[in-house]
Write an enzyme that holds these catalytic residues in place. Sequence first.
Site, mmCIF file in Angstrom:
data_model
loop_
_atom_site.group_PDB
_atom_site.id
_atom_site.type_symbol
_atom_site.label_atom_id
_atom_site.label_comp_id
_atom_site.label_asym_id
_atom_site.label_seq_id
_atom_site.Cartn_x
_atom_site.Cartn_y
_atom_site.Cartn_z
ATOM 1 N N GLU A 126 -7.790 -4.153 -4.520
ATOM 2 C CA GLU A 126 -8.320 -3.311 -3.837
ATOM 3 C C GLU A 126 -9.289 -3.313 -2.901
ATOM 4 O O GLU A 126 -10.308 -3.910 -3.355
ATOM 5 C CB GLU A 126 -8.623 -1.886 -4.306
ATOM 6 C CG GLU A 126 -7.368 -0.957 -4.473
ATOM 7 C CD GLU A 126 -7.955 0.534 -5.121
ATOM 8 O OE1 GLU A 126 -8.947 1.142 -4.610
ATOM 9 O OE2 GLU A 126 -7.224 1.019 -6.073
ATOM 10 N N ASN B 179 -11.426 -4.593 -7.749
ATOM 11 C CA ASN B 179 -11.578 -3.335 -6.662
ATOM 12 C C ASN B 179 -13.155 -3.856 -6.085
ATOM 13 O O ASN B 179 -13.993 -3.527 -6.723
ATOM 14 C CB ASN B 179 -11.141 -2.165 -6.935
ATOM 15 C CG ASN B 179 -9.925 -1.978 -7.100
ATOM 16 O OD1 ASN B 179 -9.045 -2.864 -7.118
ATOM 17 N ND2 ASN B 179 -9.346 -0.700 -7.625
ATOM 18 N N HIS C 267 -3.242 5.593 -12.645
ATOM 19 C CA HIS C 267 -4.170 5.756 -11.376
ATOM 20 C C HIS C 267 -4.780 7.187 -11.366
ATOM 21 O O HIS C 267 -4.554 7.917 -10.275
ATOM 22 C CB HIS C 267 -3.676 5.163 -10.172
ATOM 23 C CG HIS C 267 -4.760 4.882 -8.750
ATOM 24 N ND1 HIS C 267 -4.548 3.740 -8.211
ATOM 25 C CD2 HIS C 267 -5.619 5.597 -8.396
ATOM 26 C CE1 HIS C 267 -5.502 3.690 -7.241
ATOM 27 N NE2 HIS C 267 -6.210 4.766 -7.641
ATOM 28 N N ARG D 277 1.255 -2.947 -4.502
ATOM 29 C CA ARG D 277 0.625 -2.356 -5.600
ATOM 30 C C ARG D 277 1.023 -0.847 -5.684
ATOM 31 O O ARG D 277 0.364 -0.248 -4.720
ATOM 32 C CB ARG D 277 -0.597 -2.976 -5.673
ATOM 33 C CG ARG D 277 -1.423 -2.181 -6.741
ATOM 34 C CD ARG D 277 -2.967 -2.723 -6.956
ATOM 35 N NE ARG D 277 -3.444 -2.094 -8.037
ATOM 36 C CZ ARG D 277 -4.747 -1.341 -7.758
ATOM 37 N NH1 ARG D 277 -4.958 -0.787 -6.756
ATOM 38 N NH2 ARG D 277 -5.152 -0.434 -9.031
HETATM 39 C C1 FCB Z 1 -10.906 3.483 -4.963
HETATM 40 C C2 FCB Z 1 -9.420 4.017 -5.620
HETATM 41 C C3 FCB Z 1 -8.469 4.221 -4.508
HETATM 42 C C4 FCB Z 1 -9.235 4.894 -3.219
HETATM 43 C C5 FCB Z 1 -10.222 3.911 -2.751
HETATM 44 C C6 FCB Z 1 -10.800 4.177 -1.496
HETATM 45 O O1 FCB Z 1 -11.764 3.912 -5.923
HETATM 46 O O2 FCB Z 1 -8.925 3.300 -6.638
HETATM 47 O O3 FCB Z 1 -7.633 5.275 -5.255
HETATM 48 O O4 FCB Z 1 -9.533 6.100 -3.300
HETATM 49 O O5 FCB Z 1 -11.207 3.579 -3.786
#
Ligand code: FCB
Length: 461
Positions: free
Chosen positions: A367, A290, A118, A74
């Site tokens: 994430e 995430n 992003h 990703r």
């Molecule tokens: C998330 C972001 C990523 C990274 C992680 C630790 O909020 O999407 O870019 O900074 O945290």
Amino acid sequence: MRIPSDFLLGAATAAYQIEGAAHQDGRTSSIWDTFSHTPGRTWNGDTGEVAADHYHRLEADLDLMASLGLEAYRFSISWPRVQPGGSGALNDLGVAFYSRLVDGLLARGIRPIATLYHWDLPQELEDAGGWPERDTAERFGEYAARIVEVLGDRVAMWTTLNEPWCSAFLGYGSGSHAPGRTNGASALAAMHHLNLAHGIAVPEIRRAARNAPQVSATLNFHVARARDENAEDAVRRIDALANRSFTGPILNGDYPDDLILDTAGVTDWQFVRSGDLEKISAPIDLLGVNYYSTVTVSEWDGRSPRTGNDGHKGAGGSPWPGSEHVEFHPQPGPQTDMGWNIAPDALEELLLRLHAEHPEQPLLVTENGAAFRDEVVDGRVRDSERERYIEEHLAATLRAREAGADVRGYMVWSLLDNFEWGYGYAKRFGIVHVDYDSQVRTVKDSGRRFASWIQSRELAG
Ligand code: FCB
């Protein structure tokens, strides 16, 4: 614990955090270039000028991914690299980089998952008003259409936005993220225009792609805990502002009534126009989740000193417009190097909640990961804490899946140590260590473990 064969395991990164080459081959500045070059905005004045130099080390990094056996990667596309200035024709040199990346992934049997945004808004669009302006959503739709026209024969999955909560509420509310503005009404307008940008982009992606890709959005969820029996309303408010502000319009076609009421003193919501919610709620194939940690909240008693400990870097403003009286409490340990508490059960709970509320919606953990202080000793990084963190969260994800949540995979954050936004290079999230002087990569123990899980499809537990 068995890892089902159709459960996708991969790693994630973002353009500004790893690429470097900030002024090369026609790339123009994004709000993160401007912000990180502004004194006092990032730790140590760090910027993404060079970062992990991934732009120049693409082939070697692709080989590294293959050596870990990643099934998916990703990454994000830098808008100002492929469409300098944020409007008009695409930049062939910028597009060529992502084209090589996608081809290199496919040649190695790794599924490309591309995020369109992003956080690196072209600076010119911020100068024209940024996300609080409706036109930014239109610009995003145009960018999405153009880039999918050229990469949309090969990318397996498109994600419109990464963590729009951060873009809106840290970027325009607290000011801890680019562009660093601190205005609650602007943050809420940004929230809506990000939702709208997503909604405009979804049909553009489907139209422009030639391989019937999966289309998704990635949200960062706040799992809020009540500190005491009077904290239910505080939990509800944070859930509304952080989570339902996006799941509401995207998955239900509506903003939650309580969110509108809670923020009525901040904005009149005139930014929502007729027809917007129909666009925003166009069906998506996957919802990206995430997750890192939980927050504990209560009503502030109006007397005790505020801790403001909501897990986000403070910068003067508030990311909680209309709910500034909610108090955030220090979290019980153990914690990562970010000061974020480690709570894998909350990931399981979150996935099950999302499944209960949106039973038909497939999910993907896009994430999850942890920063710890790492050291290379004799060519090895013994990051047992990260190893455990990932193992516990992967297990929690699999438990949620066994309990019925339709979770399709898990992407660890992050493939490489990188520029951690306001924290600069102080925080290391990689399963691969990066020496920023030499740019040497060293697979950490956690990376080896991750690779072994992919191979054996078995979690020791
Ligand atoms: C998330 C972001 C990523 C990274 C992680 C630790 O909020 O999407 O870019 O900074 O945290």
